[in-house]
Design a protein around this motif. Structure first.
Motif, PDB file in Angstrom:
ATOM      1  N   UNK A  31       0.815  -1.205   0.000  1.00 39.32           N
ATOM      2  CA  UNK A  31       0.000   0.000   0.000  1.00 39.32           C
ATOM      3  C   UNK A  31       0.848   1.255   0.000  1.00 39.32           C
ATOM      4  N   UNK A  32       0.468   2.201  -0.845  1.00 38.99           N
ATOM      5  CA  UNK A  32       0.970   3.547  -0.639  1.00 38.99           C
ATOM      6  C   UNK A  32       0.120   4.170   0.463  1.00 38.99           C
ATOM      7  N   UNK A  33       0.704   5.125   1.172  1.00 39.13           N
ATOM      8  CA  UNK A  33       0.064   5.660   2.367  1.00 39.13           C
ATOM      9  C   UNK A  33       0.046   7.180   2.345  1.00 39.13           C
ATOM     10  N   UNK A  34      -0.859   7.737   3.102  1.00 39.58           N
ATOM     11  CA  UNK A  34      -0.941   9.194   3.182  1.00 39.58           C
ATOM     12  C   UNK A  34      -1.553   9.616   4.507  1.00 39.58           C
ATOM     13  N   UNK A  54       8.700   3.788   0.224  1.00 36.36           N
ATOM     14  CA  UNK A  54       9.152   4.896   1.056  1.00 36.36           C
ATOM     15  C   UNK A  54      10.053   5.868   0.335  1.00 36.36           C
ATOM     16  N   UNK A  55      10.435   5.544  -0.894  1.00 40.84           N
ATOM     17  CA  UNK A  55      11.349   6.429  -1.614  1.00 40.84           C
ATOM     18  C   UNK A  55      10.650   7.656  -2.167  1.00 40.84           C
ATOM     19  N   UNK A  56       9.381   7.538  -2.500  1.00 42.90           N
ATOM     20  CA  UNK A  56       8.632   8.681  -2.998  1.00 42.90           C
ATOM     21  C   UNK A  56       7.818   9.307  -1.877  1.00 42.90           C
ATOM     22  N   UNK A  71       7.736   5.650   6.942  1.00 44.14           N
ATOM     23  CA  UNK A  71       7.085   4.354   7.150  1.00 44.14           C
ATOM     24  C   UNK A  71       8.145   3.315   7.480  1.00 44.14           C
ATOM     25  N   UNK A  72       7.702   2.295   8.190  1.00 46.17           N
ATOM     26  CA  UNK A  72       8.557   1.152   8.506  1.00 46.17           C
ATOM     27  C   UNK A  72       7.788  -0.092   8.085  1.00 46.17           C
ATOM     28  N   UNK A  73       8.144  -0.646   6.943  1.00 43.05           N
ATOM     29  CA  UNK A  73       7.413  -1.795   6.413  1.00 43.05           C
ATOM     30  C   UNK A  73       7.639  -3.064   7.240  1.00 43.05           C
ATOM     31  N   UNK A  74       8.694  -3.108   7.995  1.00 43.15           N
ATOM     32  CA  UNK A  74       8.941  -4.257   8.861  1.00 43.15           C
ATOM     33  C   UNK A  74       8.037  -4.221  10.094  1.00 43.15           C
ATOM     34  N   UNK A  75       7.695  -3.011  10.525  1.00 47.18           N
ATOM     35  CA  UNK A  75       6.860  -2.849  11.713  1.00 47.18           C
ATOM     36  C   UNK A  75       5.411  -2.514  11.381  1.00 47.18           C
ATOM     37  N   UNK A 101       0.906   2.108  -6.400  1.00 45.98           N
ATOM     38  CA  UNK A 101       2.328   2.122  -6.047  1.00 45.98           C
ATOM     39  C   UNK A 101       2.724   3.483  -5.484  1.00 45.98           C
ATOM     40  N   UNK A 102       2.250   4.521  -6.149  1.00 47.01           N
ATOM     41  CA  UNK A 102       2.629   5.871  -5.750  1.00 47.01           C
ATOM     42  C   UNK A 102       1.464   6.510  -5.012  1.00 47.01           C
ATOM     43  N   UNK A 103       1.763   7.364  -4.038  1.00 49.33           N
ATOM     44  CA  UNK A 103       0.703   8.029  -3.308  1.00 49.33           C
ATOM     45  C   UNK A 103      -0.015   9.020  -4.216  1.00 49.33           C
TER      46      UNK A 103
END
Length: 123
Positions: A31-34, A54-56, A71-75, A101-103
Motif C-alpha cells: 500500500x501507498x500511504x498518506x 518509502x522512496x517517494x 514508514x517502517x514496512x517491517x513494523x 504504487x505511488x501516493x
C-alpha cells in the motif's frame, strides 16, 4: 487493511507532535500511504504521502518543511513528525491506504482509513 492512528493531543504553537498509524490485516508494503486532515467546517485535505517503498514522498505546501512522513514496512507503521506547529494545523488527522504504487493527493483514491486522531495547537 485496518488502520489505527495514535499520538494526537494538545500542544502549544511552536511545539511538535508525532503521529503514528498501525496497520494490520494485510501486507503493509503493498500500500501507498498518506496523511490527511480535516478542520471543523472544512474539507478533508492532503497533508503528506509516501510510496510503497518509502522512496517517494510529498507534502502539501502548507506543511512542507515542517512535517515529515515516514514508514517502517517491517513494523507495519506509518509516522508523521510535525514540527513548528501553528494553530492552523488544528484538525483531525487521518491515515489512509491505497493499493497504488505511488501516493495520490485526492482522498477519493484511498479505500482504507483510520478513525482519526485529534491535534489541537493553542497559542
Amino acid at each position: 487493511v485496518q488502520l489505527v492512528e495514535s499520538g494526537g493531543g494538545l500542544v502549544q504553537a511552536g511545539g511538535s507532535l508525532r503521529l503514528s498509524c498501525a496497520a494490520s490485516g494485510d501486507t503493509f508494503s503493498a500500500y501507498s500511504m498518506a496523511w490527511f486532515r480535516q478542520a471543523p467546517g472544512k474539507d478533508r485535505e492532503f497533508v503528506g504521502g509516501i510510496s510503497r517503498t518509502g522512496f517517494g514522498r510529498g507534502y502539501s505546501d502548507s506543511v512542507k518543511g515542517r512535517y515529515t512522513i515516514s514508514r517502517d514496512n517491517a513494523k507495519n507503521t506509518l509516522d508523521l513528525q510535525m514540527n513548528s506547529l501553528v494553530p492552523e494545523d488544528t484538525a483531525v488527522y487521518y491515515c489512509a491506504a491505497s493499493r497504488g504504487y505511488r501516493y495520490n493527493t485526492r482522498d477519493s483514491d484511498y479505500a482504507y482509513w483510520g478513525q482519526g486522531t485529534q491535534v489541537t495547537v493553542s497559542l
